[in-house]
Design an enzyme around this catalytic site. Sequence first.
Site, PDB file in Angstrom:
ATOM      1  N   HIS A   1       0.829  -1.207   0.000  1.00 39.61           N
ATOM      2  CA  HIS A   1       0.000   0.000   0.000  1.00 39.61           C
ATOM      3  C   HIS A   1       0.861   1.253   0.000  1.00 39.61           C
ATOM      4  O   HIS A   1       2.083   1.206   0.187  1.00 39.61           O
ATOM      5  CB  HIS A   1      -0.944   0.004   1.205  1.00 39.61           C
ATOM      6  CG  HIS A   1      -0.244   0.020   2.533  1.00 39.61           C
ATOM      7  ND1 HIS A   1       0.301   1.155   3.076  1.00 39.61           N
ATOM      8  CD2 HIS A   1      -0.005  -0.978   3.417  1.00 39.61           C
ATOM      9  CE1 HIS A   1       0.842   0.874   4.243  1.00 39.61           C
ATOM     10  NE2 HIS A   1       0.682  -0.422   4.480  1.00 39.61           N
TER      11      HIS A   1
ATOM     12  N   CYS B   1       2.942  -4.871   6.696  1.00 38.59           N
ATOM     13  CA  CYS B   1       2.702  -4.577   5.283  1.00 38.59           C
ATOM     14  C   CYS B   1       3.949  -4.010   4.616  1.00 38.59           C
ATOM     15  O   CYS B   1       4.926  -3.661   5.267  1.00 38.59           O
ATOM     16  CB  CYS B   1       1.557  -3.588   5.147  1.00 38.59           C
ATOM     17  SG  CYS B   1      -0.042  -4.269   5.638  1.00 38.59           S
TER      18      CYS B   1
END
Length: 200
Positions: A160, A176
């Site tokens: 992301h 992440c």
Amino acid sequence: MTTSTSKTVGRRAFLAGSAAMLGAPALAQSVNGDGTVEIERDISKIVRRNVSSFRSLDWRPYFSNLNNGAILVDTTSRALHYWSEDRSTYKLYPTSVPLTEDLTRRGRTRIVLKDPEPDWRPTPSMKQRNPEWPDYVPPGPDNPLGTRALHLSWTYYRIHGTHDTRKIGRRSSNGCIGLYNEHIEQLYELANVGTQVLLI
């Protein structure tokens, strides 16, 4: 005569000082003896960043084919590599990676969802570690997932964007892989649901 002599000495001193400053990073690297890291001073701590490992790679040692395209995330060099299925496009982006080894997951996965306006909810373990965090953040400039998100087949794991550009190139995430917003927007257009992903 005194004025021209002092100007000459001043210019020589400036040039010598500038040359010393330009040579300092190379000297610092050789003294360090590692050659692949630079030391970056943060206000609160010293952060080691990998520099020379950030280089282009061939896909073949990592994937048997490029069906649906391929993404390789190297958590050591903090780099994301993308190859298109037809081999016409190759991209290399700097990333943020998980803060610790226990938050780092490695192996093969794939993109299962492309989210053009990600919202964010902390995972139960994040909330346990940080009870002061909000339960929900809608899409927008305060969203930790930035402007785009690619959900992986592993629960809670994503590639992301981030609005906090200080995080890129560092161990700074809860699991992440983060990219600059402009880079995740490019990758979002290139990658597909089904694109294979390998984290090493």
